[in-house]
Motif scaffolding. Structure first.
Motif, mmCIF file in Angstrom:
data_model
loop_
_atom_site.group_PDB
_atom_site.id
_atom_site.type_symbol
_atom_site.label_atom_id
_atom_site.label_comp_id
_atom_site.label_asym_id
_atom_site.label_seq_id
_atom_site.Cartn_x
_atom_site.Cartn_y
_atom_site.Cartn_z
ATOM 1 N N THR A 175 0.829 -1.201 0.000
ATOM 2 C CA THR A 175 0.000 0.000 0.000
ATOM 3 C C THR A 175 0.868 1.258 0.000
ATOM 4 O O THR A 175 0.526 2.252 -0.637
ATOM 5 C CB THR A 175 -0.919 -0.002 1.243
ATOM 6 O OG1 THR A 175 -1.556 -1.259 1.314
ATOM 7 C CG2 THR A 175 -1.959 1.082 1.160
ATOM 8 N N LEU A 176 2.027 1.192 0.701
ATOM 9 C CA LEU A 176 2.915 2.358 0.739
ATOM 10 C C LEU A 176 3.443 2.660 -0.660
ATOM 11 O O LEU A 176 3.582 3.814 -1.048
ATOM 12 C CB LEU A 176 4.075 2.109 1.699
ATOM 13 C CG LEU A 176 3.708 1.942 3.169
ATOM 14 C CD1 LEU A 176 4.947 1.638 3.989
ATOM 15 C CD2 LEU A 176 3.022 3.201 3.691
ATOM 16 N N TYR A 200 1.880 1.878 -3.486
ATOM 17 C CA TYR A 200 0.767 2.424 -4.263
ATOM 18 C C TYR A 200 0.515 3.873 -3.887
ATOM 19 O O TYR A 200 0.230 4.717 -4.741
ATOM 20 C CB TYR A 200 -0.502 1.592 -4.049
ATOM 21 C CG TYR A 200 -0.425 0.227 -4.687
ATOM 22 C CD1 TYR A 200 -0.001 0.092 -6.008
ATOM 23 C CD2 TYR A 200 -0.765 -0.912 -3.984
ATOM 24 C CE1 TYR A 200 0.084 -1.159 -6.594
ATOM 25 C CE2 TYR A 200 -0.694 -2.167 -4.560
ATOM 26 C CZ TYR A 200 -0.261 -2.288 -5.864
ATOM 27 O OH TYR A 200 -0.186 -3.518 -6.447
ATOM 28 N N ALA A 201 0.636 4.165 -2.581
ATOM 29 C CA ALA A 201 0.446 5.544 -2.125
ATOM 30 C C ALA A 201 1.461 6.448 -2.816
ATOM 31 O O ALA A 201 1.105 7.494 -3.356
ATOM 32 C CB ALA A 201 0.591 5.623 -0.608
ATOM 33 N N SER A 202 2.719 6.001 -2.837
ATOM 34 C CA SER A 202 3.765 6.801 -3.469
ATOM 35 C C SER A 202 3.485 7.005 -4.962
ATOM 36 O O SER A 202 3.591 8.114 -5.479
ATOM 37 C CB SER A 202 5.118 6.123 -3.280
ATOM 38 O OG SER A 202 6.075 6.694 -4.141
ATOM 39 N N ARG A 203 3.094 5.949 -5.627
ATOM 40 C CA ARG A 203 2.864 6.062 -7.075
ATOM 41 C C ARG A 203 1.656 6.921 -7.370
ATOM 42 O O ARG A 203 1.640 7.663 -8.353
ATOM 43 C CB ARG A 203 2.740 4.667 -7.694
ATOM 44 C CG ARG A 203 4.063 3.897 -7.588
ATOM 45 C CD ARG A 203 3.968 2.540 -8.193
ATOM 46 N NE ARG A 203 3.749 2.610 -9.625
ATOM 47 C CZ ARG A 203 3.314 1.593 -10.361
ATOM 48 N NH1 ARG A 203 3.042 0.447 -9.784
ATOM 49 N NH2 ARG A 203 3.138 1.732 -11.651
ATOM 50 N N SER A 204 0.627 6.831 -6.506
ATOM 51 C CA SER A 204 -0.552 7.666 -6.749
ATOM 52 C C SER A 204 -0.215 9.147 -6.536
ATOM 53 O O SER A 204 -0.955 10.019 -6.947
ATOM 54 C CB SER A 204 -1.707 7.248 -5.835
ATOM 55 O OG SER A 204 -1.506 7.744 -4.534
ATOM 56 N N LEU A 205 0.921 9.415 -5.886
ATOM 57 C CA LEU A 205 1.363 10.802 -5.723
ATOM 58 C C LEU A 205 2.170 11.256 -6.935
ATOM 59 O O LEU A 205 2.789 12.310 -6.917
ATOM 60 C CB LEU A 205 2.199 10.946 -4.449
ATOM 61 C CG LEU A 205 1.474 10.629 -3.137
ATOM 62 C CD1 LEU A 205 2.459 10.585 -1.984
ATOM 63 C CD2 LEU A 205 0.380 11.638 -2.865
ATOM 64 N N THR A 228 9.822 5.451 -6.325
ATOM 65 C CA THR A 228 9.163 4.810 -5.189
ATOM 66 C C THR A 228 10.092 3.790 -4.530
ATOM 67 O O THR A 228 10.244 3.766 -3.314
ATOM 68 C CB THR A 228 7.874 4.119 -5.666
ATOM 69 O OG1 THR A 228 7.001 5.117 -6.195
ATOM 70 C CG2 THR A 228 7.176 3.397 -4.530
ATOM 71 N N VAL A 274 10.993 4.894 -0.891
ATOM 72 C CA VAL A 274 10.074 4.256 0.059
ATOM 73 C C VAL A 274 10.520 2.821 0.377
ATOM 74 O O VAL A 274 10.815 2.493 1.524
ATOM 75 C CB VAL A 274 8.626 4.264 -0.483
ATOM 76 C CG1 VAL A 274 7.690 3.546 0.481
ATOM 77 C CG2 VAL A 274 8.158 5.704 -0.712
ATOM 78 N N PHE A 281 -5.714 6.070 1.817
ATOM 79 C CA PHE A 281 -5.989 4.702 2.243
ATOM 80 C C PHE A 281 -6.542 4.657 3.663
ATOM 81 O O PHE A 281 -6.404 5.601 4.433
ATOM 82 C CB PHE A 281 -4.720 3.858 2.150
ATOM 83 C CG PHE A 281 -4.264 3.627 0.736
ATOM 84 C CD1 PHE A 281 -4.800 2.592 -0.010
ATOM 85 C CD2 PHE A 281 -3.323 4.459 0.147
ATOM 86 C CE1 PHE A 281 -4.388 2.379 -1.314
ATOM 87 C CE2 PHE A 281 -2.910 4.258 -1.163
ATOM 88 C CZ PHE A 281 -3.446 3.211 -1.890
ATOM 89 N N PHE A 334 4.371 7.243 5.023
ATOM 90 C CA PHE A 334 5.681 6.609 4.975
ATOM 91 C C PHE A 334 6.269 6.672 6.382
ATOM 92 O O PHE A 334 6.534 7.764 6.889
ATOM 93 C CB PHE A 334 6.576 7.306 3.957
ATOM 94 C CG PHE A 334 5.937 7.391 2.595
ATOM 95 C CD1 PHE A 334 5.377 6.252 2.014
ATOM 96 C CD2 PHE A 334 5.866 8.586 1.910
ATOM 97 C CE1 PHE A 334 4.771 6.313 0.768
ATOM 98 C CE2 PHE A 334 5.253 8.654 0.667
ATOM 99 C CZ PHE A 334 4.705 7.524 0.099
ATOM 100 N N HIS A 361 9.101 6.150 7.700
ATOM 101 C CA HIS A 361 10.453 6.655 7.942
ATOM 102 C C HIS A 361 10.558 8.157 7.695
ATOM 103 O O HIS A 361 11.645 8.721 7.740
ATOM 104 C CB HIS A 361 11.460 5.902 7.072
ATOM 105 C CG HIS A 361 11.159 5.988 5.600
ATOM 106 N ND1 HIS A 361 9.954 5.597 5.062
ATOM 107 C CD2 HIS A 361 11.910 6.409 4.564
ATOM 108 C CE1 HIS A 361 9.987 5.778 3.747
ATOM 109 N NE2 HIS A 361 11.157 6.274 3.434
ATOM 110 N N TYR A 398 7.081 15.206 0.153
ATOM 111 C CA TYR A 398 7.343 14.188 -0.861
ATOM 112 C C TYR A 398 6.399 14.379 -2.044
ATOM 113 O O TYR A 398 6.771 14.154 -3.182
ATOM 114 C CB TYR A 398 7.153 12.807 -0.229
ATOM 115 C CG TYR A 398 7.423 11.631 -1.132
ATOM 116 C CD1 TYR A 398 8.723 11.294 -1.479
ATOM 117 C CD2 TYR A 398 6.380 10.849 -1.613
ATOM 118 C CE1 TYR A 398 8.977 10.206 -2.289
ATOM 119 C CE2 TYR A 398 6.628 9.757 -2.432
ATOM 120 C CZ TYR A 398 7.920 9.442 -2.763
ATOM 121 O OH TYR A 398 8.171 8.359 -3.568
ATOM 122 N N THR A 442 -0.657 17.079 -4.271
ATOM 123 C CA THR A 442 -0.388 16.842 -5.689
ATOM 124 C C THR A 442 -1.436 17.504 -6.579
ATOM 125 O O THR A 442 -1.343 17.429 -7.791
ATOM 126 C CB THR A 442 -0.399 15.329 -6.001
ATOM 127 O OG1 THR A 442 -1.702 14.826 -5.680
ATOM 128 C CG2 THR A 442 0.630 14.584 -5.197
#
Lengths: 269, 346
Positions: A170-171, A173-178, A185, A189, B78, B84, B86, B95, B139
């Motif tokens: 999910t992390l 996917y979260a990054s990619r959706s940004l 990513t 991440v 979500f 994230f 970290h 980010y 974004t």
């Protein structure tokens, strides 16, 4: 009350299961620790220090450290992408490929050496070609690196794979959706979060490469690594002369263990 | 900015999603359904986390199918925030943000100034979701998807954040899809509600349309309407159809239904309870309280009718409960206003 009856019957025997585990486990623990202690006690410290400066020992230590470092870098360079792919691909293919990766772990090291010789040995096309350009793949540092990488790199792949898997998708996917690419990513991440696990794999690979004997013997008897030197010393001069290098290897192993239990995440914890 | 979904379908083993047709304008569409109904699948398909077997998703005229998530300009929040771990709250937002001003702006709007330097583990559930929302909004997405962002929070925080979201959504001129299994959240936040069942859209409409005029028994039950009675249309008066439920005769304001039999659907909050009287006026029934449940803001009262073997649930406010001394065994008269009877054709 069934549980109450069970509990009282256990105490009636006088020995509960936890005590049994402790006693049996204790025997095994003693079996691990006692030889280490006797090794350290068997030679006076001054002798060890004196022998450490022996050119043969120094040369073996240099060869081992240099070759194991190169092997570890190679294993990481090629192992991490494979580990990531294995962790992020579903289906049957990753299972088969993982089995291939684990093969060098279960193969007897001398057999690994034989297998490698069929590819890079003096009689093989690759061995001949490399030899003709002045880079022999046997009886050379390159040979040591080849043997060590073959045997040690699976540790990077297997350990890093579970480290990548422990990072919640999910992390990603979260990054990619940004709006971040897969590569961005992975770099920002996944890699940082899998870092301790990857470091554990790298440490294990390095420790394995340092200790590699069987395959190295077959592929590159020279230049001598520490394990080969131990064997040579033992065969020609007896047990006593093998001690210093052995102690050196014990120290390196302990350091690897320290790394595993501090900065890295111990995969077996 | 419009999100257009047509013929969208996806099959995983036994579960078949779609085909779904849906258009979401600059509004909040609450996607309401039980777990496993396909709500999250819908979001995953729009966000590009899963690819559909067939169908099209168009956002502002751009076809999204086949594009990776990073090229869709679709923001997704979500369930647990997916921050994230970290990075600090500020780093999480940075980010995603193009400029430092954007971070400050969002931190101000979402009241995050005091927690920006904290790691996600040091944030409360509500703060975590606000940071996740700030990160997604940083974004400037063309569509916003939220997957049960409040479900893991305590009730008071959930209520407060729901109010904040209501205000925030009003300021966004993009399609917002808000997935939830909670009818209160759906009615509070949705300009429209889409009810999802077994991978299909069962009904799409305004909250009052879905609540008062459910298209099926499933929608009625899922939106908290337990009063479903099989009946027969027996007469047509100038005011509307009369419906017969066993021996019970009720006047409705429904003008016509395509079938003879229908399910009469009476929302518990529309039922009026009174002290038992002698005369039985139109649409009144006497009965005995068989069950009383205190739900905090209101009571759920189950009343067993005298004349027919049926039980009706009514939501009653505490003052009424006290005034009529409603408790188990109490006698009551129930009045069902004709306009509050909705008929679902059988």
């Amino acid at each position: 009350m069934a549980t109450k009856t069970d509990r009282s019957s256990a105490t009636a025997i006088g020995l509960d299961w936890m005590s049994v585990t402790l006693v049996l486990g204790g025997v095994l623990l003693l079996y691990y620790v006692a030889p280490m202690v006797t090794l350290l006690l068997s030679v006076p410290t001054s002798d060890v220090v004196a022998q450490m400066s022996d050119p043969v020992v120094v040369s073996a230590a240099q060869t081992s450290l240099l070759a194991a470092s190169i092997s570890t870098v190679l294993a990481t360079l090629f192992g991490l992408p494979l580990a990531y792919w294995l962790a992020r691909t579903d289906g049957f293919a990753p299972k088969v490929i993982l089995a291939v990766v684990v093969l060098p772990l279960v193969l007897p090291p001398t057999v690994s050496g034989i297998v490698l010789l069929t590819v890079v040995g003096p009689g093989s096309p690759i061995g001949t070609a490399a030899g003709s350009v002045g880079l022999p793949l046997t009886r050379s540092l390159a040979g040591v690196v080849l043997a060590q990488t073959f045997v040690a790199s699976p540790f990077v792949v297997v350990t890093a794979k579970s480290a990548f898997e422990s990072v919640d998708r999910t992390l990603e996917y979260a990054s990619r959706s940004l709006g971040k690419s897969r590569w961005t990513t992975a770099r920002n991440v996944t890699l940082p979060l899998a870092g301790p696990g990857i470091l554990a794999g790298v440490t294990l690979a390095f420790a394995r490469a340092m200790g590699e004997f069987g395959a190295t013997m077959m592929v590159a008897y020279y230049p001598r690594t520490m394990p080969v030197q131990i064997w040579v010393a033992f065969k020609s001069l007896g047990l006593d002369s093998a001690y210093p290098v052995a102690i050196l290897l014990v120290v390196i192993s302990v350091v690897a263990l320290l790394v595993l239990n501090t900065v890295a995440s111990n995969p077996w914890e | 900015m419009t999100l257009d979904i047509s013929g969208l379908s996806k099959t995983y083993g036994e579960f078949a999603f779609g085909p779904v047709e849906l258009t979401v304008g600059e509004e909040v569409l609450a996607v309401l359904g039980p777990s496993g109904s396909g709500k999250t699948t819908l979001l995953s398909l729009i966000a590009g986390i899963t690819s559909p077997d067939s169908g099209a998703i168009r956002l502002h005229g751009r076809d999204l199918v086949g594009r990776p998530p990073e090229a869709r300009r679709v923001g997704i929040v979500f369930q647990e925030g997916a921050l994230f771990p970290h990075m600090t709250a500020r780093e999480n937002i940075e980010y995603a943000a193009e400029t430092a001003e954007r971070v400050e702006e969002l931190a101000a709007v979402l009241e995050l100034d005091d927690v920006l330097e904290r790691r996600p583990t040091a944030l409360s559930g509500g703060e975590r979701q606000r940071v996740a929302l700030a990160r997604t909004l940083a974004t400037e997405p063309d569509a916003l998807l939220l997957d049960e962002p409040l479900s893991s929070l305590d009730a008071p925080i959930q209520k407060r954040l729901r109010e904040e979201l209501h205000g925030l959504f009003a300021s966004l001129a993009i399609p917002v899809l808000y997935v939830t299994h909670d009818q209160r959240t759906a009615t509070a936040l949705g300009d429209r509600i889409a009810i999802v069942r077994d991978g299909d859209l069962e009904q799409v409409g305004t909250p009052s349309a879905v609540l008062d005029r459910p298209a099926s028994r499933f929608v009625a039950r899922f939106t908290g309407n337990e009063n479903l009675f099989e009946g027969r249309a027996v007469d047509r008066t100038p005011d509307g159809l009369r419906i017969e439920i066993d021996d019970l005769d009720l006047q409705t304001t429904v003008t016509d239904i395509p079938t003879q039999t229908a399910t009469a659907c009476i929302h518990p909050s529309r039922v009026i309870v009174e002290a038992p009287g002698d005369s039985e006026a139109e649409n009144t029934v006497t009965g005995t309280v068989v069950h009383r449940l205190n739900e905090g803001g209101e009571y759920q009262i189950d009343i067993q009718f005298d004349r027919v073997d049926r039980t009706l649930t009514a939501s009653v406010r505490p003052p009424t409960v006290e005034r009529l001394s409603i408790e188990t065994g109490a006698r009551l008269r129930v009045r069902i206003p004709p306009e509050s009877i909705h008929l679902i054709p059988a």
